[in-house]
Design an enzyme around this catalytic site. Structure first.
Site, PDB file in Angstrom:
ATOM      1  N   ARG A 284       0.724  -1.452   0.204  1.00 15.91           N
ATOM      2  CA  ARG A 284       0.092  -0.146   0.219  1.00 15.91           C
ATOM      3  C   ARG A 284       0.558   1.332  -0.006  1.00 15.91           C
ATOM      4  O   ARG A 284       1.681   1.148   0.003  1.00 15.91           O
ATOM      5  CB  ARG A 284      -0.962   0.420   1.372  1.00 15.91           C
ATOM      6  CG  ARG A 284      -0.776  -1.126   2.438  1.00 15.91           C
ATOM      7  CD  ARG A 284       1.229  -0.051   3.180  1.00 15.91           C
ATOM      8  NE  ARG A 284       0.094   1.036   3.388  1.00 15.91           N
ATOM      9  CZ  ARG A 284       1.268   2.268   3.794  1.00 15.91           C
ATOM     10  NH1 ARG A 284       2.431   2.109   3.977  1.00 15.91           N
ATOM     11  NH2 ARG A 284       0.564   3.832   4.226  1.00 15.91           N
ATOM     12  N   GLY A 285      -0.156   2.698  -0.332  1.00 11.58           N
ATOM     13  CA  GLY A 285       1.037   3.856  -0.098  1.00 11.58           C
ATOM     14  C   GLY A 285       1.257   3.575  -1.686  1.00 11.58           C
ATOM     15  O   GLY A 285       1.553   2.813  -2.298  1.00 11.58           O
ATOM     16  N   ALA A 286       1.061   4.879  -1.916  1.00 12.26           N
ATOM     17  CA  ALA A 286       0.474   5.058  -3.490  1.00 12.26           C
ATOM     18  C   ALA A 286       1.544   4.922  -4.532  1.00 12.26           C
ATOM     19  O   ALA A 286       2.038   4.443  -5.497  1.00 12.26           O
ATOM     20  CB  ALA A 286       0.581   6.886  -3.778  1.00 12.26           C
TER      21      ALA A 286
ATOM     22  N   ASP B 209      -1.847  10.698  -1.832  1.00 18.66           N
ATOM     23  CA  ASP B 209      -2.020   9.766  -2.874  1.00 18.66           C
ATOM     24  C   ASP B 209      -2.451  10.667  -3.853  1.00 18.66           C
ATOM     25  O   ASP B 209      -2.352   9.840  -5.007  1.00 18.66           O
ATOM     26  CB  ASP B 209      -3.036   8.840  -2.222  1.00 18.66           C
ATOM     27  CG  ASP B 209      -2.691   7.926  -1.171  1.00 18.66           C
ATOM     28  OD1 ASP B 209      -2.446   8.649   0.115  1.00 18.66           O
ATOM     29  OD2 ASP B 209      -3.079   6.918  -1.897  1.00 18.66           O
TER      30      ASP B 209
ATOM     31  N   GLN C 147      -2.284   2.360  10.473  1.00 23.98           N
ATOM     32  CA  GLN C 147      -1.076   2.413   9.319  1.00 23.98           C
ATOM     33  C   GLN C 147      -0.048   3.463  10.557  1.00 23.98           C
ATOM     34  O   GLN C 147       1.298   3.525  10.168  1.00 23.98           O
ATOM     35  CB  GLN C 147      -0.549   3.596   8.133  1.00 23.98           C
ATOM     36  CG  GLN C 147      -1.768   2.567   7.002  1.00 23.98           C
ATOM     37  CD  GLN C 147      -3.245   2.671   6.784  1.00 23.98           C
ATOM     38  OE1 GLN C 147      -4.440   2.915   8.533  1.00 23.98           O
ATOM     39  NE2 GLN C 147      -3.449   2.683   5.930  1.00 23.98           N
TER      40      GLN C 147
ATOM     41  N   ARG D 270      -7.820   0.124  -6.864  1.00 21.70           N
ATOM     42  CA  ARG D 270      -7.688   0.544  -5.707  1.00 21.70           C
ATOM     43  C   ARG D 270      -8.295   2.428  -6.190  1.00 21.70           C
ATOM     44  O   ARG D 270      -7.720   2.227  -7.292  1.00 21.70           O
ATOM     45  CB  ARG D 270      -6.849   1.123  -4.648  1.00 21.70           C
ATOM     46  CG  ARG D 270      -6.905  -0.314  -3.588  1.00 21.70           C
ATOM     47  CD  ARG D 270      -5.914   0.279  -2.444  1.00 21.70           C
ATOM     48  NE  ARG D 270      -6.156   1.082  -1.236  1.00 21.70           N
ATOM     49  CZ  ARG D 270      -5.584   1.321  -0.601  1.00 21.70           C
ATOM     50  NH1 ARG D 270      -3.836   0.987  -0.656  1.00 21.70           N
ATOM     51  NH2 ARG D 270      -5.756   2.152   0.302  1.00 21.70           N
TER      52      ARG D 270
ATOM     53  N   ASN E 217      -5.064  12.872   0.662  1.00 20.80           N
ATOM     54  CA  ASN E 217      -4.227  12.107   1.838  1.00 20.80           C
ATOM     55  C   ASN E 217      -5.256  10.544   2.817  1.00 20.80           C
ATOM     56  O   ASN E 217      -6.112  11.027   2.582  1.00 20.80           O
ATOM     57  CB  ASN E 217      -3.304  12.610   2.341  1.00 20.80           C
ATOM     58  CG  ASN E 217      -1.638  11.970   3.029  1.00 20.80           C
ATOM     59  OD1 ASN E 217      -1.078  10.600   2.375  1.00 20.80           O
ATOM     60  ND2 ASN E 217      -2.030  11.515   3.970  1.00 20.80           N
ATOM     61  N   LYS E 218      -4.282   9.877   3.022  1.00 17.84           N
ATOM     62  CA  LYS E 218      -5.215   9.254   4.375  1.00 17.84           C
ATOM     63  C   LYS E 218      -6.506  10.139   5.141  1.00 17.84           C
ATOM     64  O   LYS E 218      -5.862  11.022   5.789  1.00 17.84           O
ATOM     65  CB  LYS E 218      -4.166   8.279   5.192  1.00 17.84           C
ATOM     66  CG  LYS E 218      -5.055   8.070   6.258  1.00 17.84           C
ATOM     67  CD  LYS E 218      -5.665   6.633   6.006  1.00 17.84           C
ATOM     68  CE  LYS E 218      -4.497   6.187   4.701  1.00 17.84           C
ATOM     69  NZ  LYS E 218      -5.848   5.025   3.582  1.00 17.84           N
TER      70      LYS E 218
HETATM   71  O1  MRU Z   1      -4.485   3.167   2.626  1.00 20.35           O
HETATM   72  P1  MRU Z   1      -2.980   3.489   2.333  1.00 20.35           P
HETATM   73  O2  MRU Z   1      -1.889   3.282   3.543  1.00 20.35           O
HETATM   74  O3  MRU Z   1      -2.349   2.982   0.924  1.00 20.35           O
HETATM   75  O4  MRU Z   1      -2.379   5.271   2.597  1.00 20.35           O
HETATM   76  C1  MRU Z   1      -1.304   5.073   2.718  1.00 20.35           C
HETATM   77  C2  MRU Z   1      -1.907   6.954   2.436  1.00 20.35           C
HETATM   78  O5  MRU Z   1      -2.501   7.746   2.390  1.00 20.35           O
HETATM   79  C3  MRU Z   1       0.165   7.270   2.417  1.00 20.35           C
HETATM   80  O6  MRU Z   1      -0.423   8.905   3.218  1.00 20.35           O
HETATM   81  C4  MRU Z   1       0.439   7.729   0.858  1.00 20.35           C
HETATM   82  O7  MRU Z   1       0.083   6.555  -0.052  1.00 20.35           O
HETATM   83  C5  MRU Z   1       1.375   8.765   0.789  1.00 20.35           C
HETATM   84  S1  MRU Z   1       2.687   7.468   0.590  1.00 20.35           S
HETATM   85  C6  MRU Z   1       4.072   7.864   0.409  1.00 20.35           C
END
Ligand code: MRU
Length: 362
Positions: free
Chosen positions: A53-55, A244, A203, A90, A254-255
């Site tokens: 996970r993470g963009a 993201d 996370q 996603r 973002n999250k």
């Molecule tokens: O749902 P996730 O865990 O994939 O969400 C990740 C985030 O929100 C991160 O902050 C974002 O992807 C930036 S990662 C460098």
């Protein structure tokens, strides 16, 4: 970055032209396990089930997914199906579309029998590029931390608040929001990180605390609602978060919970920076609130929680009344006006259309 002295990336080639290894992030922080992905469908499931996970890491995994698809059916029709399958995993992180488009642009008009080798090479390049981009973000963000450190009494740590995990686990290495932190740490600047737990999937508690801890960076876990209170008391020098999807005018998605931190930062005059690779910019979108699709996840992530018992068993338990209605929006949009600056691989830009365009010519 290192885990117990062993250098790791979050994705690596296991059998050249066949399979990659990943860290199963659903098992962290309790168990460090790696998983082999050797088919397009396994890559897609690793993304949708959030083993990765993470963009940026979603993008890198999707690129390898396309390479695996070339091994399975490299015809135009086969690749179109793979694109759609991976794209459906996603909805919010734009790196997914970016990586799939990169692969498609490369493979279109190439002979079917050439495609697998080309795709595996490009996927590896995307991973390597991400590492270099994150390092450059780190160098550019380090300047901001150095400036704050210079204004503090000698030896007092710079306190950074971060949300979710925009760390090395969210990228191929280094992270985005964490890259300046790791660089400050390596440079010997005293630094301390407030880690938002980041409900509902935690996370921050599970991943950011894990990676900072394994690297030796001083940090403290806080409940999601604590950030504003810390800022009111002068305990946060700056916020750095990831994104993201960043719009052409500098809105950031973002999250969930990021927006509230940005509001609190504004009210308390705490600088609020967003660290991002250019692969996270969606030049087709201006108004983040109106145009970015927000992932809706299962309400079970709110009503249940996982943890390790004293006997070492990892279990899930209910924390809400059975049958309660639960809404689980996974991301929110922070308007550009609340963002002090965007830390990119090309420098730090104001969160404006001109600021971004000045760094990245379309
Ligand atoms: O749902 P996730 O865990 O994939 O969400 C990740 C985030 O929100 C991160 O902050 C974002 O992807 C930036 S990662 C460098």
């Amino acid at each position: 970055m290192e885990i117990d002295g062993i250098p790791y990336r979050t994705i690596w080639v296991e059998e050249p032209g066949r399979s990659v290894g990943i860290i199963d992030q659903t098992k962290l922080p309790h168990r460090f396990t790696t998983v082999t992905l050797s088919s397009m469908d396994e890559a897609a499931r690793a993304i949708s089930d959030m083993l990765v996970r993470g963009a940026p890491l979603i993008g890198a995994t999707a690129a390898y997914g396309m390479a695996m698809a070339c091994n399975e059916d490299a015809s135009d029709e086969g690749l179109r199906r793979a694109y759609d399958r991976l794209y459906s995993t996603r909805p919010t992180a734009v790196n997914l579309r970016w990586a799939l488009d990169q692969m498609t642009a490369l493979l279109d008009n190439r002979a079917v029998e050439e495609r697998a080798a080309l795709a595996w090479a490009r996927a590896a390049e995307i991973g390597d590029e991400d590492v270099e981009i994150c390092k450059a973000i780190g160098r550019n963000g380090l300047t901001l931390i150095e400036e704050i450190a210079a204004q503090k009494p000698k030896g007092e740590p710079v306190n950074v608040l971060t949300h979710c995990n925009a760390g090395w686990l969210a990228t191929v290495d280094w992270g985005t929001a964490t890259a300046p932190i790791y660089m400050a740490y390596e440079a010997g600047i005293p630094i301390h990180v407030w880690v938002d737990e980041t409900r509902p999937r935690n996370q921050g508690a599970a991943l950011t605390a894990f990676e900072l801890g394994r690297h030796g960076v001083d940090h403290t876990l806080v409940a999601d609602n604590v950030g504003g209170h810390l800022m009111q008391r002068g305990l946060v020098d700056l916020c750095i978060v990831g994104t993201d999807r960043t719009t052409a005018r500098g809105d950031v998605c973002n999250k969930i919970g990021t927006y509230l931190k940005a509001l609190a930062a504004k009210d308390n005059e705490v600088p609020f920076y967003v660290a991002l690779p250019s692969t996270t910019i969606d030049w087709t979108v201006e108004d983040g609130l109106a145009e970015i699709p927000i992932e809706q996840r299962s309400g079970r992530e709110l009503t249940r929680i996982a943890g390790r018992t004293e006997t070492g068993e990892v279990v899930e338990v209910d924390i809400a009344p059975e049958g309660v209605a639960a809404r689980n929006d996974a991301f929110d949009v922070t308007p550009a006006r609340l963002v002090s600056g965007l830390i990119t691989e090309r420098g730090v830009a104001p969160a404006t259309k001109e600021g971004l365009a000045g760094l990245f010519e379309r």
